[in-house]
Design a protein around this motif. Structure first.
Motif, PDB file in Angstrom:
ATOM      1  N   GLN A 146       0.813  -1.214   0.000  1.00 15.73           N
ATOM      2  CA  GLN A 146       0.000   0.000   0.000  1.00 15.73           C
ATOM      3  C   GLN A 146       0.851   1.270   0.000  1.00 15.73           C
ATOM      4  N   GLU A 147       1.909   1.282   0.813  1.00 15.24           N
ATOM      5  CA  GLU A 147       2.681   2.507   1.025  1.00 15.24           C
ATOM      6  C   GLU A 147       3.896   2.648   0.102  1.00 15.24           C
ATOM      7  N   LEU A 148       4.479   1.514  -0.304  1.00 14.33           N
ATOM      8  CA  LEU A 148       5.686   1.556  -1.123  1.00 14.33           C
ATOM      9  C   LEU A 148       5.460   1.044  -2.540  1.00 14.33           C
ATOM     10  N   GLY A 149       4.307   0.382  -2.751  1.00 12.80           N
ATOM     11  CA  GLY A 149       3.992  -0.133  -4.081  1.00 12.80           C
ATOM     12  C   GLY A 149       4.803  -1.345  -4.475  1.00 12.80           C
ATOM     13  N   VAL A 150       5.295  -2.111  -3.490  1.00 11.58           N
ATOM     14  CA  VAL A 150       6.088  -3.306  -3.795  1.00 11.58           C
ATOM     15  C   VAL A 150       5.440  -4.529  -3.153  1.00 11.58           C
ATOM     16  N   LYS A 151       5.458  -5.633  -3.895  1.00  7.88           N
ATOM     17  CA  LYS A 151       4.930  -6.896  -3.389  1.00  7.88           C
ATOM     18  C   LYS A 151       6.108  -7.723  -2.886  1.00  7.88           C
ATOM     19  N   VAL A 152       6.126  -8.000  -1.579  1.00  5.96           N
ATOM     20  CA  VAL A 152       7.261  -8.717  -0.988  1.00  5.96           C
ATOM     21  C   VAL A 152       6.774  -9.884  -0.137  1.00  5.96           C
ATOM     22  N   GLY A 153       7.625 -10.874  -0.007  1.00  9.56           N
ATOM     23  CA  GLY A 153       7.405 -11.915   0.978  1.00  9.56           C
ATOM     24  C   GLY A 153       7.988 -11.454   2.300  1.00  9.56           C
ATOM     25  N   VAL A 154       7.424 -11.899   3.391  1.00  7.61           N
ATOM     26  CA  VAL A 154       7.903 -11.476   4.711  1.00  7.61           C
ATOM     27  C   VAL A 154       8.101 -12.692   5.610  1.00  7.61           C
ATOM     28  N   ILE A 155       9.223 -12.706   6.317  1.00  6.63           N
ATOM     29  CA  ILE A 155       9.513 -13.745   7.298  1.00  6.63           C
ATOM     30  C   ILE A 155       9.758 -13.084   8.648  1.00  6.63           C
ATOM     31  N   ILE A 156       9.075 -13.547   9.674  1.00  6.10           N
ATOM     32  CA  ILE A 156       9.347 -13.092  11.030  1.00  6.10           C
ATOM     33  C   ILE A 156      10.386 -14.050  11.609  1.00  6.10           C
ATOM     34  N   THR A 157      11.486 -13.505  12.119  1.00  6.04           N
ATOM     35  CA  THR A 157      12.592 -14.325  12.589  1.00  6.04           C
ATOM     36  C   THR A 157      12.745 -14.248  14.101  1.00  6.04           C
ATOM     37  N   ASP A 158      13.359 -15.288  14.647  1.00  7.92           N
ATOM     38  CA  ASP A 158      13.661 -15.291  16.081  1.00  7.92           C
ATOM     39  C   ASP A 158      15.013 -15.949  16.283  1.00  7.92           C
ATOM     40  N   SER A 159      15.807 -15.418  17.196  1.00  9.14           N
ATOM     41  CA  SER A 159      17.086 -16.056  17.504  1.00  9.14           C
ATOM     42  C   SER A 159      16.818 -17.267  18.383  1.00  9.14           C
ATOM     43  N   ASP A 160      17.543 -18.343  18.128  1.00  6.77           N
ATOM     44  CA  ASP A 160      17.283 -19.584  18.835  1.00  6.77           C
ATOM     45  C   ASP A 160      18.592 -20.327  19.073  1.00  6.77           C
TER      46      ASP A 160
END
Length: 260
Positions: A171-185
């Motif tokens: 909506q704001e940048l006009g780019v279609k991206v995949g997103v991954i939420i990461t956690d240190s483990d």
């Protein structure tokens, strides 16, 4: 100043179990500087968009955005006041076995499993692992010790957090991206920590080669690669952008698709 990592790999796409090679291609991983410290609940996707614009940070269609779970948790208000936590008999028993762990923090870990009996905990020589309701097993159940006598838990729904970020970027940048939420483990058999995926949107978590009958946990490989730039606590690079990797878009997949 963040580092940029460059990788040269064979450009391989996996579609319907067949492998297509198209020569050599470069993958880059860039970290976003200038993200303000999050201390209260806020609209994180818009904070990230504002920072991207201010830093003139490049994000393109098809990029994969990796975002640290901790900043998502802080923005979503997933903070537990340890002064309000009453440790159960089980938490106190575990504390006697592992004195370095605050009994109240142990109680928060137990609570994350959804099972007060402790049957979804794994303990070994000072290590506490916890099986979460979505099937993931994380060190300390993904719980971090926060500032001012608090504990920080994972977002309630990491897939939903990823989806909101992706949709806001569109909506704001006009780019279609995949997103991954990461956690240190951490792992009980190794020193130090790595990064893995705890939520995703816009891509499949698994990369499957049907012809060979094999599967790779693509989301974890990407999360770990992003960790080269994002680092651990104190680095303050909560977002990394992976550019140049071909992958199959999927807006229905969830992190639960990757667990046994």
């Amino acid at each position: 100043m963040s580092e940029t990592f460059y990788f040269y790999i064979n450009d391989i796409s996996l579609l319907k179990g067949e492998i297509y090679c198209r020569g050599t291609k470069m993958i880059t991983i860039n970290g976003l500087n200038g993200v303000p410290k999050i201390t209260t609940a806020c609209d994180l996707p818009k904070v990230l968009v504002k920072t991207i614009k201010k830093e003139k940070f490049n994000v393109s269609n098809g990029d994969i955005i990796c975002v640290a779970s901790k900043i998502c948790s802080l923005a979503e208000g997933n903070i537990v006041d340890l002064n309000q936590v009453v440790p159960s008999a089980l938490a106190q028993k575990i504390h006697k076995q592992i004195p370095r762990k605050d009994s109240r923090l142990i109680q928060v870990i137990i609570d994350q499993t959804g099972d007060p009996t402790g049957k979804r905990l794994e303990m070994d020589d000072g290590y506490i692992g916890a099986w979460l309701p979505n099937g993931l097993c994380l060190t300390s159940g993904g719980v971090d010790k926060g500032e001012n006598n608090t504990a920080i838990t994972l977002p309630k729904n990491c897939d939903a957090s990823a989806q909101k970020i992706s949709q806001t970027f569109l909506q704001e940048l006009g780019v279609k991206v995949g997103v991954i939420i990461t956690d240190s483990d951490g792992r009980k058999d190794k020193k130090g920590a790595t990064q893995l995926a705890v939520g995703l949107y816009g891509l499949k978590g698994l990369r499957i080669n049907e012809a060979a009958g094999t599967a790779e946990t693509l989301c974890d490989m990407l999360a770990s690669a992003a960790g080269l730039v994002m680092g651990q606590r104190g680095v303050n690079i909560p977002l990394a952008c992976i550019h140049g990797l071909k992958y199959e878009e999927d807006f229905q997949s969830s992190i639960e698709d990757t667990v046994n």
